[in-house]
Design a protein around this motif. Structure first.
Motif, PDB file in Angstrom:
ATOM      1  N   ALA A   5      88.059  25.353 -54.472  1.00 50.93           N
ATOM      2  CA  ALA A   5      89.411  24.957 -54.906  1.00 50.93           C
ATOM      3  C   ALA A   5      90.458  25.624 -54.010  1.00 50.93           C
ATOM      4  O   ALA A   5      91.431  24.984 -53.579  1.00 50.93           O
ATOM      5  N   GLY A   6      90.258  26.896 -53.683  1.00 46.70           N
ATOM      6  CA  GLY A   6      91.207  27.624 -52.817  1.00 46.70           C
ATOM      7  C   GLY A   6      91.294  26.986 -51.436  1.00 46.70           C
ATOM      8  O   GLY A   6      92.379  26.883 -50.846  1.00 46.70           O
ATOM      9  N   ALA A   7      90.154  26.520 -50.918  1.00 46.40           N
ATOM     10  CA  ALA A   7      90.116  25.946 -49.565  1.00 46.40           C
ATOM     11  C   ALA A   7      90.840  24.603 -49.479  1.00 46.40           C
ATOM     12  O   ALA A   7      91.106  24.119 -48.375  1.00 46.40           O
ATOM     13  N   SER A   8      91.197  24.026 -50.624  1.00 40.61           N
ATOM     14  CA  SER A   8      91.819  22.690 -50.612  1.00 40.61           C
ATOM     15  C   SER A   8      93.238  22.707 -50.030  1.00 40.61           C
ATOM     16  O   SER A   8      93.798  21.645 -49.766  1.00 40.61           O
ATOM     17  N   VAL A   9      93.810  23.878 -49.800  1.00 42.84           N
ATOM     18  CA  VAL A   9      95.162  23.943 -49.209  1.00 42.84           C
ATOM     19  C   VAL A   9      95.107  23.848 -47.684  1.00 42.84           C
ATOM     20  O   VAL A   9      96.155  23.770 -47.027  1.00 42.84           O
ATOM     21  N   LEU A  10      93.903  23.871 -47.114  1.00 42.36           N
ATOM     22  CA  LEU A  10      93.759  23.829 -45.646  1.00 42.36           C
ATOM     23  C   LEU A  10      93.751  22.374 -45.183  1.00 42.36           C
ATOM     24  O   LEU A  10      92.818  21.626 -45.481  1.00 42.36           O
ATOM     25  N   ILE A  11      94.800  21.980 -44.467  1.00 41.03           N
ATOM     26  CA  ILE A  11      94.948  20.580 -44.055  1.00 41.03           C
ATOM     27  C   ILE A  11      95.090  20.455 -42.529  1.00 41.03           C
ATOM     28  O   ILE A  11      94.413  19.657 -41.908  1.00 41.03           O
ATOM     29  N   GLU A  12      95.997  21.227 -41.962  1.00 38.28           N
ATOM     30  CA  GLU A  12      96.344  21.072 -40.547  1.00 38.28           C
ATOM     31  C   GLU A  12      95.628  22.118 -39.686  1.00 38.28           C
ATOM     32  O   GLU A  12      95.220  23.166 -40.177  1.00 38.28           O
ATOM     33  N   LEU A  60      99.120  23.622 -57.096  1.00 38.46           N
ATOM     34  CA  LEU A  60      97.985  24.480 -57.468  1.00 38.46           C
ATOM     35  C   LEU A  60      97.902  24.587 -58.993  1.00 38.46           C
ATOM     36  O   LEU A  60      98.937  24.583 -59.663  1.00 38.46           O
ATOM     37  N   PRO A  61      96.701  24.730 -59.532  1.00 41.54           N
ATOM     38  CA  PRO A  61      96.569  24.831 -60.996  1.00 41.54           C
ATOM     39  C   PRO A  61      96.890  26.227 -61.534  1.00 41.54           C
ATOM     40  O   PRO A  61      96.576  26.518 -62.687  1.00 41.54           O
ATOM     41  N   SER A  88      80.068  30.435 -60.294  1.00 41.31           N
ATOM     42  CA  SER A  88      81.416  30.640 -60.844  1.00 41.31           C
ATOM     43  C   SER A  88      82.395  31.034 -59.733  1.00 41.31           C
ATOM     44  O   SER A  88      83.580  30.715 -59.792  1.00 41.31           O
ATOM     45  N   PHE A  89      81.886  31.701 -58.719  1.00 42.35           N
ATOM     46  CA  PHE A  89      82.712  32.019 -57.550  1.00 42.35           C
ATOM     47  C   PHE A  89      82.938  30.775 -56.690  1.00 42.35           C
ATOM     48  O   PHE A  89      84.064  30.468 -56.287  1.00 42.35           O
ATOM     49  N   LEU A  90      81.871  30.038 -56.414  1.00 44.65           N
ATOM     50  CA  LEU A  90      81.977  28.898 -55.500  1.00 44.65           C
ATOM     51  C   LEU A  90      82.989  27.867 -56.010  1.00 44.65           C
ATOM     52  O   LEU A  90      83.744  27.287 -55.219  1.00 44.65           O
ATOM     53  N   ASP A  91      83.045  27.669 -57.330  1.00 46.58           N
ATOM     54  CA  ASP A  91      83.984  26.683 -57.886  1.00 46.58           C
ATOM     55  C   ASP A  91      85.422  27.028 -57.487  1.00 46.58           C
ATOM     56  O   ASP A  91      86.198  26.164 -57.077  1.00 46.58           O
ATOM     57  N   ILE A  92      85.757  28.305 -57.559  1.00 45.68           N
ATOM     58  CA  ILE A  92      87.136  28.729 -57.277  1.00 45.68           C
ATOM     59  C   ILE A  92      87.377  28.828 -55.766  1.00 45.68           C
ATOM     60  O   ILE A  92      88.477  28.566 -55.265  1.00 45.68           O
ATOM     61  N   TYR A  93      86.327  29.153 -55.037  1.00 49.82           N
ATOM     62  CA  TYR A  93      86.398  29.262 -53.565  1.00 49.82           C
ATOM     63  C   TYR A  93      86.663  27.882 -52.935  1.00 49.82           C
ATOM     64  O   TYR A  93      87.522  27.738 -52.063  1.00 49.82           O
TER      65      TYR A  93
END
Ligand code: ADE
Ligand code: ZN
Length: 353
Positions: A77-84, A51-52, A70-75
């Motif tokens: 990025a946060g969702a990128s940890v969802l894999i399985e 994570l950055p 500005s919210f969507l950019d971070i939202y």
């Protein structure tokens, strides 16, 4: 017919407890927006993702938004940890536990599959993980729920069609489709054909409109997409004729007070137009949108709203909960049962002592 509820007999001091305990439905919650920083870090570790941000605190400190983008950019990025599949289950289960604590009896939950499939996550893992959490929430928490697949409006209609196609093998697991992400410059008409197809397929239709975009987007969502509910819709007040129409047709607006403040749609909660919308006879509901990012789940939205706006009292609290049931995609018998339990809570609050 039972006697009217004596709202004037409910002491003002009981209002916060009443807001917390009254049964309610939540109709505007992006499940990816319920991903708390702690869970983001846990899932990042589980999936070997860097994570950055060095810590939960540093990530939370970045939640200072100036507008929707500005919210969507971070939202995203946060969702990128969802894999399985288990990640989607864990995220949704955490939301349901919070919802149960807030006396939510029913939730209609948005999910953004394109955010995941674009990273190579199969549609099946997304939908199955969420569906299992919904099933367990019904069994263990007595919360009923429905899933609504949202198309990202900053992407093309062609991409939306491909997403629909990929999701159809699990169509029994979602009841409708919606439209979210960057609103300005991406009007509803961009998705007219894919919504027409979804209508043919028998899906319920909703769309974000009039959050940052103009009142005209609400009109085109109704006329061209033929949606049953408008998500946000607070900019409708820019057109008195539209306000009149929304009231006349009882088109529900799923309003998200804390979101509107965090994304600077209104400068302060005391300036929110929800009381004006209610007074105009609109079917307004209160919702949390992206609670992990905007400072609170459903009850926090109610409490912040009622604290900042003294013209809101017990009658309005009842109306907002009743509207949430009216606007839910459920059978009338279920709706009638919820209304009985809502009325019971308010009658009890009006008793002396
Ligand atoms: N996606 C998640 N939250 C959203 C919002 N408030 N508006 C548009 N798209 C969203
Ligand atoms: Zn939203």
């Amino acid at each position: 017919m039972s006697n009217p509820i004596p709202f004037e007999a409910i002491p003002h001091a009981r209002l916060p407890a009443l807001l917390r305990t009254m049964p309610k439905a939540e109709l505007h919650i992006h499940i990816e927006g319920s991903l708390e920083p702690e869970l983001i870090f846990r899932l990042a570790a589980r999936n070997g993702i860097a994570l950055p941000y060095p810590s939960v605190e540093a990530l939370r400190a970045a939640y200072a938004f100036t507008d929707l983008q500005s919210f969507l950019d971070i939202y995203y990025a946060g969702a990128s940890v969802l894999i399985e599949e288990a990640d989607f289950f864990d995220m949704a289960w955490a939301y349901f536990e919070r919802a149960a604590a807030d006396n939510v009896v029913h939730a209609e939950i948005f999910f953004d599959p394109q955010t995941h499939t674009a990273r190579g996550v199969p549609m099946e893992k997304v939908i199955r993980g969420l569906h299992h959490a919904c099933r367990r929430a019904h069994q263990e928490l007595r919360i009923s729920s429905k899933l609504i697949l949202c198309f990202l409006r900053h992407l093309s209609e062609e991409d939306a069609f491909a997403t629909l196609e990929a999701a159809l093998p699990w169509r029994e697991h979602f009841i409708g489709v919606g439209l979210d992400s960057s609103e300005s410059g991406h009007p509803p008409e961009k998705f007219a054909r894919v919504f027409a197809r979804c209508r043919e397929l028998g899906f319920e239709l909703v769309a974000h409109a009039g959050e940052e975009g103009p009142a005209s987007y609400i009109e085109t969502a109704l006329d061209l997409l033929q949606v049953r509910r408008i998500d946000h819709g607070v900019r409708c007040t820019e057109s008195p004729a539209l306000v009149e129409r929304l009231a006349r047709e009882r088109v529900p607006l799923t309003v998200c007070p804390l979101s509107n403040i965090k994304l600077c749609v209104f400068p302060h909660m005391s300036r929110h137009n929800l009381p004006a919308l209610l007074s105009a006879g609109l079917c307004v509901t209160v919702n949390s949108d992206d609670p992990a990012y905007f400072g609170g789940y459903l009850n926090q939205n109610f409490l912040a709203l009622f604290e900042a706006l003294p013209e809101l009292g017990a009658r309005e609290a009842w109306q907002l909960a009743a509207n949430s049931f009216e606007a839910s995609f459920v059978d009338d018998t279920v709706r009638a049962d919820w209304r009985l339990s809502l009325d019971e809570v308010f009658r009890a609050a009006a008793q002396p002592g």
